[in-house]
Design a protein around this motif. Structure first.
Motif, PDB file in Angstrom:
ATOM      1  N   SER A   2      37.059  45.436  42.577  1.00 38.45           N
ATOM      2  CA  SER A   2      37.870  45.666  41.383  1.00 38.45           C
ATOM      3  C   SER A   2      37.290  46.799  40.551  1.00 38.45           C
ATOM      4  CB  SER A   2      37.957  44.388  40.559  1.00 38.45           C
ATOM      5  OG  SER A   2      36.660  43.958  40.222  1.00 38.45           O
ATOM      6  N   ARG A   3      35.959  46.883  40.502  1.00 33.40           N
ATOM      7  CA  ARG A   3      35.305  47.934  39.724  1.00 33.40           C
ATOM      8  C   ARG A   3      35.636  49.314  40.315  1.00 33.40           C
ATOM      9  NH1 ARG A   3      31.250  51.126  39.623  1.00 33.40           N
ATOM     10  NH2 ARG A   3      30.556  50.573  41.724  1.00 33.40           N
ATOM     11  N   ARG A  60      39.371  50.228  39.942  1.00 34.13           N
ATOM     12  CA  ARG A  60      39.723  50.553  38.560  1.00 34.13           C
ATOM     13  C   ARG A  60      39.266  51.959  38.206  1.00 34.13           C
ATOM     14  NH1 ARG A  60      37.591  47.387  33.173  1.00 34.13           N
ATOM     15  NH2 ARG A  60      38.190  49.018  31.702  1.00 34.13           N
ATOM     16  N   GLU A  66      40.423  40.704  31.105  1.00 38.32           N
ATOM     17  CA  GLU A  66      39.621  41.833  30.644  1.00 38.32           C
ATOM     18  C   GLU A  66      40.428  43.107  30.460  1.00 38.32           C
ATOM     19  OE1 GLU A  66      36.422  42.400  33.404  1.00 38.32           O
ATOM     20  OE2 GLU A  66      35.622  40.407  32.946  1.00 38.32           O
ATOM     21  N   PRO A 111      34.218  41.436  42.599  1.00 44.46           N
ATOM     22  CA  PRO A 111      33.695  42.170  41.441  1.00 44.46           C
ATOM     23  C   PRO A 111      33.509  43.661  41.755  1.00 44.46           C
ATOM     24  CG  PRO A 111      32.509  40.117  41.739  1.00 44.46           C
ATOM     25  CD  PRO A 111      33.399  40.259  42.937  1.00 44.46           C
ATOM     26  N   GLN A 156      40.122  36.257  35.427  1.00 48.41           N
ATOM     27  CA  GLN A 156      39.179  36.835  34.464  1.00 48.41           C
ATOM     28  C   GLN A 156      39.375  38.340  34.365  1.00 48.41           C
ATOM     29  OE1 GLN A 156      35.257  35.441  35.445  1.00 48.41           O
ATOM     30  NE2 GLN A 156      34.329  36.824  33.932  1.00 48.41           N
ATOM     31  N   LEU A 157      39.563  38.997  35.512  1.00 50.67           N
ATOM     32  CA  LEU A 157      39.811  40.443  35.521  1.00 50.67           C
ATOM     33  C   LEU A 157      41.051  40.760  34.696  1.00 50.67           C
ATOM     34  CD1 LEU A 157      39.137  41.213  39.290  1.00 50.67           C
ATOM     35  CD2 LEU A 157      37.838  42.153  37.367  1.00 50.67           C
ATOM     36  N   TYR A 158      42.086  39.941  34.898  1.00 49.29           N
ATOM     37  CA  TYR A 158      43.342  40.134  34.180  1.00 49.29           C
ATOM     38  C   TYR A 158      43.133  40.010  32.674  1.00 49.29           C
ATOM     39  CZ  TYR A 158      47.757  38.665  32.115  1.00 49.29           C
ATOM     40  OH  TYR A 158      48.830  38.521  31.280  1.00 49.29           O
ATOM     41  N   TYR A 205      44.776  45.115  35.773  1.00 53.00           N
ATOM     42  CA  TYR A 205      44.761  44.128  36.860  1.00 53.00           C
ATOM     43  C   TYR A 205      45.965  43.195  36.784  1.00 53.00           C
ATOM     44  CZ  TYR A 205      39.891  45.586  37.274  1.00 53.00           C
ATOM     45  OH  TYR A 205      38.749  46.312  37.419  1.00 53.00           O
TER      46      TYR A 205
END
Ligand code: UDP
Ligand code: MG
Length: 317
Positions: free
Chosen positions: A21-22, A25, A64, A18, A60-62, A68
């Protein structure tokens, strides 16, 4: 504008994903904002057969955000193979790919420097650690011993560079031509050639979770590194064998002379010691050869280095 992919291999990284990735990004969106990289740039997470929630987090990231990308390997193949799977996927879409670890140990603050050097026309940019202050004394010591050994064995690797690096599309195409199963990327990449450069960074502590490289994996990685880059150990066996043979001939001559003077040799110690010594050396020699034979065996089978189960990717606009 260039399309840049970040490639991040992940094995049981639910604790760090989490946050990683934050941060990634944020950096990528800022670069897009400033028109340094194209909107088609992506952050690709390669799930190396994790047993925890890693893949569900990636999916889930994908869902959102299209920035990703998820690449799911069919099972755990190890860091180097997971990285290769990610890079080979990136090669299809990106102008360059930057590989980095999932645990934020590789300073994400220098990503822009990699891209600047790429824009200047470098094909491979190596991330090199400026200090090893955050390492334990043990890891520092073993790492330095490893680089020294690699050098002595004739393998061309860059000191204090792990797998934090940028590679252009054509460098990746070069890498794709290396078909070996026993992967040691650090040893292969200098063989590709092209213009290279270096970016210095400070390696941080692992952000969360624990290292997936315990001592046992580290040792086998070091052995792999040497045996897949160099045949010097085999040559050394020949040299040692020759040396021992010479010594034994000299000893024979010496004992014959002593014997001719009528003196008997009582030294049973010498015999026992040499039996053990030579026995040990022979086993060591056999083991070294075995290591290479094993590698040849794995290579001739030409098994796939990774199998991708699914790829989550949206082209965007
Ligand atoms: N990794 C992987 N497959 C493995 C072991 C590790 O993809 O079988 C990944 C891991 O998720 C991380 C990177 O390789 O992104 C480096 O691993 P780690 O941080 O545990 O190694 P260390 O930094 O302690 O040497
Ligand atoms: Mg790490």
């Amino acid at each position: 504008m260039k399309t840049i992919w970040l490639v991040v291999p992940c094995y049981n990284e639910q604790e760090v994903l989490p946050e990683t990735s934050r941060q990634l990004r944020q950096i990528m969106e800022d670069l897009m904002e400033r028109e340094k990289i194209s909107r088609k740039s992506r952050i690709a997470f390669v799930n190396d057969g994790s047993r925890d929630r890693t893949w569900s987090i990636i999916s889930q990231l994908y869902e959102e955000n299209e920035i990703y990308v998820g690449i799911n390997l069919a099972h755990n193949r190890g860091h180097q193979n997971a990285l290769l799977a990610g890079l080979m996927t990136a090669k299809e879409y990106a102008d360059a790919a930057i590989s980095l670890d999932a645990d934020l140990q590789d300073d994400v603050g220098v990503i822009e420097q990699f891209i600047d050097k790429f824009i200047q026309g470098k094909d491979i940019v190596y991330g090199v650690r400026s200090t090893r202050a955050t390492d334990t004394v043990f890891k520092r010591g073993t790492a330095h011993a490893f680089y020294k050994l690699m050098k002595a064995m004739g393998a061309d690797t860059l000191e204090d560079h792990a797998d934090y690096r940028l590679m252009s599309k054509r460098a990746l195409e070069g890498l794709a031509q290396f078909k070996e199963v026993n992967l040691f990327l650090r040893g292969l990449i200098p063989m590709i050639g092209y213009e290279t450069d270096v970016v210095y960074y400070e390696r941080h502590e692992r952000f969360a979770g624990e290292s997936k490289y315990p001592l046992k994996k580290m040792i086998s990685f070091a052995v792999d590194g040497i045996t897949s880059c160099s045949v010097k150990p085999i040559r050394m066996i020949t040299t040692i064998g020759l040396l021992l043979f010479t010594v034994s001939v000299l000893m024979l001559v010496y004992f014959l002379i002593v014997w001719s003077f009528g003196r008997t040799v009582t030294g049973w110690t010498t015999i026992v010691v040499s039996v053990w010594g030579i026995g040990g050396l022979q086993l060591l020699a056999l083991g070294t050869i075995g290591e290479y034979v094993g590698k040849i065996y794995m290579e001739v089978k030409e098994r796939p280095r990774y199998i991708i189960e699914s790829v989550l990717y949206r082209k965007g606009n």
